[in-house]
Motif scaffolding. Structure first.
Motif, short mmCIF file in Angstrom:
data_model
loop_
_atom_site.label_atom_id
_atom_site.label_comp_id
_atom_site.label_asym_id
_atom_site.label_seq_id
_atom_site.Cartn_x
_atom_site.Cartn_y
_atom_site.Cartn_z
N LEU A 128 0.85 -1.03 0.14
CA LEU A 128 -0.17 0.21 0.26
C LEU A 128 0.58 1.31 0.09
CD1 LEU A 128 -2.79 -0.90 2.40
CD2 LEU A 128 -2.85 -0.46 0.24
N PHE A 129 1.86 0.84 0.66
CA PHE A 129 3.06 2.41 1.32
C PHE A 129 3.35 2.63 -0.38
CE2 PHE A 129 6.94 3.90 1.48
CZ PHE A 129 6.49 5.62 1.85
N ILE A 130 3.84 1.87 -1.04
CA ILE A 130 5.03 1.01 -2.82
C ILE A 130 3.53 2.22 -3.54
CG2 ILE A 130 5.57 0.40 -4.41
CD1 ILE A 130 6.64 -2.10 -2.34
N ALA A 131 2.33 2.16 -3.31
CA ALA A 131 0.99 2.67 -4.33
C ALA A 131 1.04 3.73 -3.55
CB ALA A 131 -0.05 1.13 -4.31
N LEU A 132 0.70 3.73 -3.07
CA LEU A 132 0.59 5.42 -2.51
C LEU A 132 1.79 6.34 -3.05
CD1 LEU A 132 -1.06 7.50 -1.15
CD2 LEU A 132 0.75 6.91 0.68
N VAL A 133 2.86 6.27 -3.38
CA VAL A 133 4.25 6.89 -3.43
C VAL A 133 4.42 6.47 -5.01
CG1 VAL A 133 7.05 6.43 -3.79
CG2 VAL A 133 5.90 6.14 -1.95
N VAL A 134 3.45 5.64 -5.67
CA VAL A 134 3.28 5.23 -7.28
C VAL A 134 2.47 6.83 -7.40
CG1 VAL A 134 2.58 4.36 -9.18
CG2 VAL A 134 3.96 3.39 -7.70
N LEU A 135 1.35 6.40 -6.93
CA LEU A 135 0.27 7.37 -7.11
C LEU A 135 0.85 8.94 -7.12
CD1 LEU A 135 -2.70 7.64 -8.03
CD2 LEU A 135 -3.49 7.63 -5.65
N LEU A 136 1.43 9.13 -6.01
CA LEU A 136 1.92 10.71 -5.64
C LEU A 136 3.04 10.84 -6.50
CD1 LEU A 136 1.67 10.88 -1.77
CD2 LEU A 136 0.38 12.01 -3.18
N LEU A 137 4.05 10.48 -7.38
CA LEU A 137 4.72 10.64 -8.17
C LEU A 137 4.52 10.76 -9.33
CD1 LEU A 137 7.89 8.53 -6.90
CD2 LEU A 137 7.49 10.55 -6.36
N PHE A 138 3.50 9.60 -9.89
CA PHE A 138 3.14 9.69 -11.37
C PHE A 138 1.58 10.65 -11.66
CE2 PHE A 138 6.15 6.00 -11.25
CZ PHE A 138 7.17 7.03 -12.12
N GLY A 139 1.05 10.40 -10.93
CA GLY A 139 -0.43 10.86 -10.50
C GLY A 139 -1.49 9.51 -11.14
N GLY A 140 -3.09 9.64 -11.11
CA GLY A 140 -3.61 8.94 -11.47
C GLY A 140 -3.63 9.14 -13.05
N SER A 141 -4.07 9.56 -13.92
CA SER A 141 -3.98 9.69 -15.16
C SER A 141 -2.70 9.18 -15.91
CB SER A 141 -4.33 10.64 -15.83
OG SER A 141 -2.86 11.80 -15.83
N LYS A 142 -1.53 8.87 -15.48
CA LYS A 142 -0.70 8.35 -16.12
C LYS A 142 0.08 6.89 -14.96
CE LYS A 142 1.33 11.20 -18.07
NZ LYS A 142 2.19 11.45 -19.65
N ILE A 143 -0.82 6.24 -14.59
CA ILE A 143 -1.21 4.58 -14.40
C ILE A 143 -1.35 3.57 -15.05
CG2 ILE A 143 -1.82 2.96 -12.31
CD1 ILE A 143 -1.09 5.03 -10.83
N PRO A 144 -2.44 4.31 -15.95
CA PRO A 144 -2.64 3.06 -16.81
C PRO A 144 -1.55 3.17 -18.24
CG PRO A 144 -4.33 4.75 -16.48
CD PRO A 144 -3.58 4.68 -15.39
N GLU A 145 -1.38 4.11 -18.37
CA GLU A 145 -0.20 4.51 -19.13
C GLU A 145 1.02 2.91 -18.97
OE1 GLU A 145 2.46 7.89 -21.66
OE2 GLU A 145 0.27 7.61 -21.12
N LEU A 146 1.65 3.89 -17.67
CA LEU A 146 2.49 2.60 -16.96
C LEU A 146 2.27 0.62 -17.17
CD1 LEU A 146 3.97 5.30 -14.18
CD2 LEU A 146 4.86 4.80 -16.52
N MET A 147 1.40 1.53 -16.75
CA MET A 147 1.03 -0.54 -16.64
C MET A 147 0.74 -1.39 -17.68
SD MET A 147 0.86 -1.75 -13.37
CE MET A 147 2.16 -0.18 -12.96
N ARG A 148 0.57 -0.34 -19.07
CA ARG A 148 0.56 -1.07 -20.19
C ARG A 148 1.21 -1.41 -21.28
NH1 ARG A 148 -2.17 2.84 -22.85
NH2 ARG A 148 -4.09 2.54 -21.97
#
Length: 70
Positions: free
Chosen positions: A18-38
């Motif tokens: 959960l901490f790692i997910a929170l850090v990723v969310l803060l660094l990249f923002g919600g709109s970039k996460i699907p692009e990163l996962m793709r």
């Protein structure tokens, strides 16, 4: 029951993930996460295809070696 408390991914538990997910969310923002996962998915797919090709080449080499022995 140990598997439910910790994941097999380097012994990380739920709070760490959960901490790692929170850090990723803060660094990249919600709109970039699907692009990163793709991109990550495409990379994993490419890696698997490459590993299958290595297996095919290895099998071809072994077949040629068997033919040479005969």
């Amino acid at each position: 029951m140990l598997a439910t408390k910790t994941l097999l991914l380097l012994g990380l538990g739920a709070p760490e993930l959960l901490f790692i997910a929170l850090v990723v969310l803060l660094l990249f923002g919600g709109s970039k996460i699907p692009e990163l996962m793709r991109g990550l998915g495409k990379g994993v797919k490419s890696f698997k295809e490459g590993m299958n090709e290595v297996g095919d080449v290895k099998a071809d080499i072994e077949d040629e070696a068997k033919k040479d022995e005969k």
